[in-house]
Motif scaffolding. Structure first.
Motif, PDB file in Angstrom:
ATOM      1  N   GLY A 264       0.805  -1.132   0.100  1.00 34.63           N
ATOM      2  CA  GLY A 264      -0.060   0.004   0.193  1.00 34.63           C
ATOM      3  C   GLY A 264       0.806   1.419   0.086  1.00 34.63           C
ATOM      4  N   LYS A 266       3.239   2.481  -2.096  1.00 36.86           N
ATOM      5  CA  LYS A 266       3.182   3.188  -3.383  1.00 36.86           C
ATOM      6  C   LYS A 266       1.985   3.616  -3.804  1.00 36.86           C
ATOM      7  CE  LYS A 266       5.854   2.562  -7.820  1.00 36.86           C
ATOM      8  NZ  LYS A 266       6.492   1.504  -8.405  1.00 36.86           N
ATOM      9  N   ASP A 267       1.059   3.044  -3.770  1.00 37.04           N
ATOM     10  CA  ASP A 267      -0.434   3.769  -3.892  1.00 37.04           C
ATOM     11  C   ASP A 267      -0.770   4.861  -3.082  1.00 37.04           C
ATOM     12  OD1 ASP A 267      -0.971   1.538  -5.517  1.00 37.04           O
ATOM     13  OD2 ASP A 267      -1.961   0.378  -4.247  1.00 37.04           O
ATOM     14  N   GLU A 271      -0.993   9.262  -4.566  1.00 37.16           N
ATOM     15  CA  GLU A 271      -2.116  10.029  -4.200  1.00 37.16           C
ATOM     16  C   GLU A 271      -1.422  11.603  -3.915  1.00 37.16           C
ATOM     17  OE1 GLU A 271      -4.302   8.151  -1.108  1.00 37.16           O
ATOM     18  OE2 GLU A 271      -5.145   6.561  -2.361  1.00 37.16           O
TER      19      GLU A 271
END
Length: 329
Positions: A264, A266-267, A271
């Protein structure tokens, strides 16, 4: 002081140009490297380190620099080179190993050198510290104007050469600024497992110089802090240390599986992509219209396309020239 409208347009243009350049290089890099990845194949052989996400650091600092000022950079140098004004056509050709490159195709992407704007980089960790401090010393000894800025990663701060250079810059009261790009990862090693202090800006106290950390990859805050440090250096008041929390949106190198990143992470970083954030802020603050920024983006894309075309169509570096110009006369 907040960047002027003109400064913000320049910063946004260079951030977008860097991102588009990286996207183009990333696509071309994988040509000839499938189905089995072999970094020796394709039009761009060797390792490739992209700076996607770290663009605010380059523009926030380089907005205050002139071609006479010296910049040394890291193995992840494209955003800094573009912001310093390195010739984009020749840089692209250098990355492709072409005769029209900045160094005739000898250096590749980790050894970008452009004497016209006093820019250099190296693939060796912390290697740019000594040359930058030396450039600052030469200017002071010769009574010349100009400052030197060394960009390093947070991992470089654990190198002995970094400390030696910082100490001499402080002892000699040089017009020098060290900018640490803290993207939290030294290849696959996290900062928290490799560094004894949370904020490397705190290390400035050991040398009796100002140190400041900028959170959030904020181009406006970087611009303000860099402006203060560079003005201080120009006034003869000595060196400064700036650490910036920034984000590496790509792997350490092209082909990096990035298995070391927590799930999670990198996601969440995407953003926080600084380019759409700056675009929204400029429009919200009345510093640019959507049409103006669309035009800047289109012009940046066209500039990158032209540089890639120049590189592809240039002649390959001749093998018989490999050993020429290895050392400067």
């Amino acid at each position: 002081m907040s960047p002027t409208r003109e400064d913000q347009h320049w910063m946004y243009c260079n951030m977008v140009t860097s991102r588009r350049f990286e996207e183009a290089i990333a696509k071309i890099y994988f040509e000839g490297k499938s189905p089995a990845f072999n970094m020796a194949n394709g039009p761009i052989p060797g390792e490739m380190h992209l700076s996607d996400g770290q663009e605010p650091v380059a523009v926030g600092v380089c907005a205050h620099l002139t071609p006479e000022d010296v910049v040394t950079a890291t193995h992840r140098p494209h955003h800094q080179a573009i912001a310093k004004g390195v010739d984009l056509d020749k840089m692209a050709a250098e990355i492709f190993g072409k005769a029209t490159g900045l160094s005739g195709g000898r250096g590749g992407h980790m050894h970008i050198f452009d004497a016209d704007v006093n820019f250099a980089c190296s693939g060796i960790i912390a290697q740019g510290m000594g040359p930058a401090v030396g450039a600052a010393l030469s200017r002071k000894m010769q009574g010349k104007s100009g400052v030197a800025v060394a960009f390093v990663g947070e991992g470089a701060v654990n190198q002995g050469g970094w400390h030696e250079a910082m100490n001499l810059a402080a002892v000699w009261n040089l017009p020098f600024v060290c900018v640490i790009e803290d993207n939290a990862w030294g290849i696959s090693v996290s900062k928290e497992t490799s560094s004894a202090v949370a904020n490397n800006a705190d290390r400035a106290a050991a040398y009796g110089i100002p140190g400041k950390r900028i959170e959030g990859n904020d181009p406006y805050a970087i611009h303000e802090a860099a402006g203060e440090a560079i003005a201080r250096a120009r006034a003869g008041n000595g060196p400064s240390l700036i650490e910036v929390e920034t984000y590496r949106l790509a792997g350490h190198f092209m082909g990096d599986a990035e298995g070391y990143r927590p799930e999670g992470e990198k996601d969440a970083l995407f953003e926080k992509d600084p380019i759409p954030k700056m675009r929204a802020r400029m429009i919200g603050d009345g510093m640019a219209s959507e049409e103006e920024l669309d035009r800047i983006e289109a012009e940046a894309a066209a500039r990158v396309d032209a540089a890639i075309k120049f590189a592809r169509e240039s002649d390959d570096a001749a093998p018989e020239d490999a050993l020429t110009r290895v050392f400067a006369a």
